[in-house]
Design an enzyme around this catalytic site. Structure first.
Site, short mmCIF file in Angstrom:
data_model
loop_
_atom_site.label_atom_id
_atom_site.label_comp_id
_atom_site.label_asym_id
_atom_site.label_seq_id
_atom_site.Cartn_x
_atom_site.Cartn_y
_atom_site.Cartn_z
N GLY A 79 42.34 54.71 29.90
CA GLY A 79 42.50 56.01 29.24
C GLY A 79 41.82 55.92 27.88
N ASP A 132 36.95 61.75 28.31
CA ASP A 132 36.50 60.43 27.82
C ASP A 132 35.42 60.56 26.76
OD1 ASP A 132 37.56 59.92 30.72
OD2 ASP A 132 37.73 58.08 29.56
N ASN A 139 34.73 63.09 32.10
CA ASN A 139 36.12 62.71 32.42
C ASN A 139 36.14 62.06 33.81
OD1 ASN A 139 38.93 62.65 31.63
ND2 ASN A 139 39.31 64.20 33.19
N LYS A 140 37.30 61.65 34.22
CA LYS A 140 37.47 60.93 35.49
C LYS A 140 36.74 61.62 36.65
CE LYS A 140 38.96 57.83 36.11
NZ LYS A 140 38.07 56.62 36.21
O1 MRU Z 1 39.21 54.99 34.24
P1 MRU Z 1 40.31 55.50 33.36
O2 MRU Z 1 41.65 55.46 34.00
O3 MRU Z 1 40.29 54.86 31.99
O4 MRU Z 1 39.94 57.04 33.14
C1 MRU Z 1 40.79 57.82 32.35
C2 MRU Z 1 40.40 59.24 32.30
O5 MRU Z 1 39.38 59.65 32.81
C3 MRU Z 1 41.27 60.14 31.47
O6 MRU Z 1 41.33 61.43 32.02
C4 MRU Z 1 40.67 60.22 30.06
O7 MRU Z 1 40.49 58.94 29.53
C5 MRU Z 1 41.51 61.02 29.14
S1 MRU Z 1 42.92 60.14 28.63
C6 MRU Z 1 43.76 60.99 27.46
#
Ligand code: MRU
Length: 358
Positions: free
Chosen positions: A56, A244, A254-255
């Protein structure tokens, strides 16, 4: 690195600075058990980030800052140049852990700037450690402010969809997208959440569902493939996701899967909001220079230890995608909500002190 287990209770604190090191929730163990790891070196922190024990964007920003603080604490360099040299080595190792979330670099740069301000080794060490602790405290305060602004966008009784985990577990505590949800609940309005599973790492089912159940917030889990069906059947009022990295143009990384959720929301005229702190904005880079992390093929080929694809199949596993600004209704920050046109209003957001767009 040491480990301990604890029972589920109280507020989730993803990362904290302790006497014996940096204590993090080991998210690879969720939802089966809530376990903690204590990182005593910056290498431990780098490992934890790489293997997604902590993940995150805001959480890895604070973890990287605390990694530099561990480096400063342990450095035996007797002079400012030797201590700075140790910090620069740690900076590169921590920066190389994950490429997409800008908060990682932001956390590292914030601490390096502090280190450069002092002359005496002991003063640098104290300032670096204190600044990393402050970043973790500010993260909670920022998310609560952001959550308050976001809460004003949600009406009593609405159903909000979220993707991945932008919650307490993706920050120090409280969360961004889930901070909005928590804030709605605290304001006395009723709210229900639809969480997507978020294949292949399952942050939605393992983490978002876990933390919302933990906090007694109404949540239903759906397969990623059900998003269109729910939207077409008017089962979703709004979408709120995290980010992100957000470019000056309002393009949001984002994810993986966020883009298709945004496209579907747009097609069904469902407001699509992004919730992120100011530290997630990248005003310097353009799309062409952003690296989208590609992760191990095992994340796609296997569920746990069970293989779900034939040997010999080719795998493509991008961890993030890009949502263009025309699909976004507003970006919720700790300074208020930014609306289109994003280029102008993001620039104004960085000039203003508060309440842009409100
Ligand atoms: O691969 P990750 O679990 O680190 O990805 C996280 C995300 O994409 C979240 O949506 C993003 O970091 C926002 S967290 C407040």
């Amino acid at each position: 690195m040491s480990k301990e287990s604890t029972i589920k209770s109280g507020e989730l604190t993803t990362i904290s600075w302790e006497e014996d090191g940096v204590r993090i929730i080991d998210q690879t163990k969720l939802p089966e058990s809530l376990e903690f790891i204590t990182c005593s070196t910056y290498y431990d922190i780098a490992d934890a980030i790489k293997k997604l024990a902590i993940r995150g964007a805001p959480a890895i920003g604070v973890a990287a800052a605390m990694g530099l603080a561990l480096c400063a604490k342990k450095s035996t360099g007797p002079t400012k140049p030797t201590l700075l040299s140790d910090l620069k080595t740690a900076y590169q190792i921590l920066l190389s852990t994950r490429p997409t979330a800008i908060n990682l670099k932001w956390g590292l740069d914030t601490i390096m700037e502090v280190a450069l301000k002092y002359d005496k080794v002991e003063d640098i060490k104290d300032a670096v450690i204190q600044s990393a602790i402050n970043l973790s405290r500010e993260d909670i305060a920022i998310n609560k402010r952001l959550g308050g602004y976001g809460s004003e966008l949600i009406k009593d009784g609405e159903v909000v969809m979220t993707h991945c985990n932008a919650g307490a577990l993706a920050t120090v505590s409280y969360g961004t997208a889930l901070g909005v949800i928590r804030s709605v609940k605290q304001s006395g309005k009723k709210i229900s959440v639809i969480a997507t599973e978020t294949r292949p790492v399952m942050q939605g089912s393992r983490l978002t569902a876990f933390e919302l159940v933990h906090d007694d917030i109404d949540v239903s889990l759906i397969p990623d493939t059900a998003v269109g069906h729910l939207m077409a059947n008017k089962m979703i009022d709004k979408v709120v996701v995290g980010a992100d990295r957000i470019l000056s143009t309002g393009h949001v990384y984002n994810k993986i899967g966020t883009y298709q959720v945004a496209l579907l929301a747009n097609s069904h005229k469902i407001p699509f909001y992004v919730a992120a702190p100011m530290s997630t904005f990248d005003l310097k880079n353009e799309i062409s220079s952003i690296i989208i992390e590609e992760r191990s093929k095992d994340e796609v080929i296997k569920i746990g230890d069970k293989r779900i694809a034939p040997a010999g199949v080719k795998i493509f596993n991008p961890a993030f995608d890009l949502t263009p600004p025309e699909l976004i209704s507003g970006i919720i920050t700790e300074r208020g909500v930014v609306y289109p046109p994003f280029k102008e209003n993001i620039a104004a957001l960085f000039e203003a002190k508060s309440n842009i767009g409100n």
